[in-house]
Design an enzyme around this catalytic site. Structure first.
Site, PDB file in Angstrom:
ATOM      1  N   HIS A  80      21.317  27.268 -11.658  1.00  0.00           N
ATOM      2  CA  HIS A  80      22.079  28.400 -12.198  1.00  0.00           C
ATOM      3  C   HIS A  80      21.406  29.741 -11.936  1.00  0.00           C
ATOM      4  CE1 HIS A  80      24.383  25.298 -14.037  1.00  0.00           C
ATOM      5  NE2 HIS A  80      23.436  24.923 -14.851  1.00  0.00           N
ATOM      6  N   LYS A 136       0.874  -1.179   0.000  1.00  0.00           N
ATOM      7  CA  LYS A 136       0.000   0.000   0.000  1.00  0.00           C
ATOM      8  C   LYS A 136       0.907   1.224   0.000  1.00  0.00           C
ATOM      9  CE  LYS A 136      -4.496   0.610   0.597  1.00  0.00           C
ATOM     10  NZ  LYS A 136      -5.408  -0.062  -0.354  1.00  0.00           N
ATOM     11  N   THR A 186      -3.985  -5.234   0.820  1.00  0.00           N
ATOM     12  CA  THR A 186      -3.325  -3.936   0.995  1.00  0.00           C
ATOM     13  C   THR A 186      -4.172  -3.047   1.917  1.00  0.00           C
ATOM     14  OG1 THR A 186      -4.286  -2.839  -0.937  1.00  0.00           O
ATOM     15  CG2 THR A 186      -2.302  -4.150  -1.308  1.00  0.00           C
TER      16      THR A 186
HETATM   17  O1  LIG Z   1      30.457  23.011 -10.405  1.00  0.00           O
HETATM   18  C1  LIG Z   1      30.239  22.795 -11.613  1.00  0.00           C
HETATM   19  N1  LIG Z   1      30.399  21.546 -12.113  1.00  0.00           N
HETATM   20  C2  LIG Z   1      30.170  21.248 -13.428  1.00  0.00           C
HETATM   21  O2  LIG Z   1      30.325  20.067 -13.859  1.00  0.00           O
HETATM   22  C3  LIG Z   1      29.748  22.304 -14.257  1.00  0.00           C
HETATM   23  N2  LIG Z   1      29.431  22.395 -15.572  1.00  0.00           N
HETATM   24  C4  LIG Z   1      29.066  23.675 -15.823  1.00  0.00           C
HETATM   25  O3  LIG Z   1      28.695  24.121 -16.946  1.00  0.00           O
HETATM   26  N3  LIG Z   1      29.163  24.427 -14.684  1.00  0.00           N
HETATM   27  C5  LIG Z   1      29.589  23.605 -13.699  1.00  0.00           C
HETATM   28  N4  LIG Z   1      29.831  23.821 -12.391  1.00  0.00           N
END
Ligand SMILES: O=c1[nH]c(=O)c2[nH]c(=O)[nH]c2[nH]1
EC number: 1.7.3.3
Length: 309
Positions: free
Chosen positions: A266, A16, A63
């Protein structure tokens, strides 16, 4: 266990998923309530082949019964216990109560309810929802053998400096410049295996695994950030991940392995220009475009090398 009949191999389990239960303990001597909310998933490996091979359900643990058991066991737990202890207790129950069940896999996600403080004073019965979740997977065998893995999901961390990335492979497809100054942001998902290999050998100290969870989180964060005044330089997510994982192994003798998943989220530098105004916004480590798609995906497992002797 694979079972064969008529030249056909069958591997099966049933259970479950996502049984939600909340439990309050009101018995603290100072009137303080304790509260947990768990999302429990159970998977049983059992001898119930006749239900697959014939129309015979006589060996099936329903279940629905598994779901009910979660509430019965929550009721029976008169004292606070860690989510790990509850997972093991559920797993032990299914393996010992039903002759046909030989393995129980119990996954639980604990919601991060935290006690609130009002004017710095911990509230006796008030809670607010935090962010990162505590998870556990306990695999219990009829023999009492145990595999216990705890985890943390959604630990979002960010630092605004002390991170760079340089001297990586540079070829005709590469645009990214070397940098010694960037933002570092991630959402850590970690899971670590404890070395306890039997239900009999787990520590009996009250809330042992709850405390250990908080300690592991602390070590992960301290290693990511470094000291408050100076920080610590990260040359890559890979290096920081390794330092975080190995710090946990060094610090906790009963953790044998840790898996870390650390997306590189990013924050892109913002530069805006027009012909008339070539430096409308010129990036000086100040204005960023936060993104989550695409993101770097970096994960690794760090474990102890065990002596073969
Ligand atoms: O810390 C990072 N590792 C990566 O493998 C990577 N690749 C990337 O484009 N930027 C970063 N930064």
């Amino acid at each position: 266990m694979a079972e064969e009949a008529d030249g056909i191999k069958l591997e099966q389990r049933h259970g479950k998923a996502r049984v939600r239960v909340a439990r309050v303990w009101r018995n603290d001597h100072n009137g303080s309530h304790h509260f947990v909310e768990w999302n429990v998933s159970i998977s049983l490996l059992s001898h119930c082949l006749s239900s697959y091979h014939r129309d015979d359900n006589s060996d099936i643990v329903a279940t629905d019964t598994m779901k009910n058991t979660v509430y019965v066991k929550a009721k029976e737990c008169g004292d606070r216990l860690s989510v790990e202890e509850f997972a093991i207790l559920i797993g032990k129950h299914f393996c010992s109560f039903y002759p046909q069940v030989y393995t129980a896999i119990v996954n639980i996600i604990e919601k991060p309810w935290e006690r609130v403080s009002i004017d710095g004073k911990p509230h006796l019965h008030g809670f607010k929802l935090g962010t990162e979740k505590h998870t556990v997977e306990a695999t219990v065998l009829k023999s009492g053998a145990l595999n216990l893995t705890s985890g943390i999901v959604g630990l979002a961390l960010l630092k605004t400096t002390q991170s760079g990335f340089e001297k990586f492979v540079r070829d005709k497809y590469t645009i990214l410049p070397d940098t010694q100054e960037r933002m570092l942001a991630t959402e850590v998902n970690a899971s670590w295996r404890y070395s306890y290999e039997s239900v009999m050998s787990i520590p009996t100290k009250e809330l042992y695994f709850t405390k250990k969870f908080m300690d592991v989180k602390k070590v992960l964060m301290e290693t990511f950030f470094g000291p408050p005044e100076t920080g610590v330089y990260s040359p890559s997510v890979q290096r920081t991940l390794y330092l975080m994982g190995s710090a946990v192994l060094r610090r906790f003798a009963d953790v044998s392995l840790i898996h870390l998943k650390m997306p590189n989220i990013h924050f892109l530098p913002v530069n805006l220009s027009t012909k008339e105004n070539p430096s409308m916004v010129k990036f000086k480590d100040d204005v960023y475009l936060p993104t989550d798609e695409p993101h770097g995906s970096i994960e690794a497992t760090v474990s102890r090398i065990t002596s073969k002797l």
